[in-house]
Design an enzyme around this catalytic site. Structure first.
Site, short mmCIF file in Angstrom:
data_model
loop_
_atom_site.label_atom_id
_atom_site.label_comp_id
_atom_site.label_asym_id
_atom_site.label_seq_id
_atom_site.Cartn_x
_atom_site.Cartn_y
_atom_site.Cartn_z
N SER A 42 0.60 -1.56 0.67
CA SER A 42 0.01 -0.06 0.25
C SER A 42 0.98 1.67 -0.16
O SER A 42 0.35 2.58 -0.28
CB SER A 42 -1.39 0.11 0.99
OG SER A 42 -0.11 -0.27 2.73
N LYS A 127 1.14 4.49 7.13
CA LYS A 127 0.70 5.27 5.85
C LYS A 127 1.15 6.57 6.04
O LYS A 127 1.83 7.18 7.10
CB LYS A 127 -1.35 5.52 6.16
CG LYS A 127 -2.07 4.58 5.95
CD LYS A 127 -1.77 3.73 5.66
CE LYS A 127 -2.48 1.98 4.77
NZ LYS A 127 -3.11 1.70 3.61
#
Length: 286
Positions: A42, A127
């Protein structure tokens, strides 16, 4: 008798040494740095599956989330930070709850790569911090809009990797050049995104996806909005927690900032030395 006492004393000294070592390691991990393996794609191409890094816990101060988690699925062990330090966690059902507090708290900067605890599952996620408290965030045809201003986005060629199972989970990458066979080149369009504070970083695009265009997310006070750099292959704050996304993340759920890749392996085990990525050792995370 004396010989037996000597054996017992030796065993006791060994036990004490192990206990002291575990205590020192626990204190070090709680206060300073936490090891973290990248399990998914990701955050490509900033972080690759198999990258190993240390999370700087001093960057934002300390909360219950600073306590270590111990998860060993093979042994059925699943102990979260809230099990160790839940007494320090804020009351999220209270009407005045606004993200919780931190000891020696420091504010994260937009563009930081952050490890945080998922607000529902308690699992560690990594993230990029996109939205600060009070921000309005949305996507329009794959372009990030912050407070009604499109961020800078410049084409930067292609990110190319081999289409093959990656990491211990054997995950296969998604490609913008369609279905390709094992061993073929898997391509993604690459861009340089520049956030309002001047932080520039790479983002990848596979093609038209559900979250390329979204409604407006207004970040509450005490919360943050996160996105993966591999935008079309990231479950992040664009998706609600009830459907497997991250949603808004409370301040107290931040674990720390990721600053540098220490080690990297492209294989299914770090013992496969022929798969080590020597060019990524000690690489700074932008």
């Amino acid at each position: 008798m004396a010989e037996n006492q000597g054996v017992l004393q030796g065993i006791w000294e060994t036990v004490k040494t192990v206990v002291y070592a575990l205590l020192i390691a626990g204190i070090f991990r709680t206060l300073f740095f936490q090891p973290f393996w990248i399990p998914s794609g990701s955050m490509k191409d900033t972080l690759l599956i198999g990258d190993f890094l240390f999370v700087n816990k001093m960057a934002y101060g300390y909360s219950y989330a600073s306590c270590p988690s111990i998860r060993i699925p093979a042994l059925g062990i699943d102990i979260g930070a809230d099990d160790f330090c839940g007494v320090f966690q804020g009351d999220r059902d209270a009407p005045d709850y606004a993200g919780g507090d931190r000891l020696f708290g420091g504010e994260p900067d937009r563009g930081d790569v952050v490890v945080f605890r998922h607000p529902v599952t308690g699992r560690d996620f990594i993230k990029r911090l996109i939205g600060l408290p009070g921000d309005q965030i949305r996507m329009e045809e794959g372009r990030l809009i912050i407070n009604d201003e499109p961020v800078g986005l410049e084409p930067d060629g292609l990110f190319v990797e081999e289409f093959e199972p990656q990491g211990p989970q054997g995950l296969r990458p998604r490609c913008s050049n369609g279905a390709v066979g094992l061993g073929a080149d898997c391509e993604k369009r690459k861009f340089v995104e520049t956030l309002p504070n001047g932080v520039s970083h790479s983002v990848l695009d596979i093609g038209r996806q559900n979250f390329d265009t979204t409604g407006t997310y207004t970040v509450p006070e005490g919360y943050y909005f996160f996105m993966g750099d591999n935008r079309d292959n990231s479950r992040d704050s664009r998706e609600s927690q009830t459907t497997g996304g991250v949603g808004f993340v409370p301040y107290e759920d931040l674990v720390g900032r990721a600053d540098r890749v220490m080690f990297s392996s492209a294989g299914r085990s770090m013992l496969y030395f022929w798969t080590w990525r020597g060019d990524r050792f000690f690489e700074k995370i932008d």
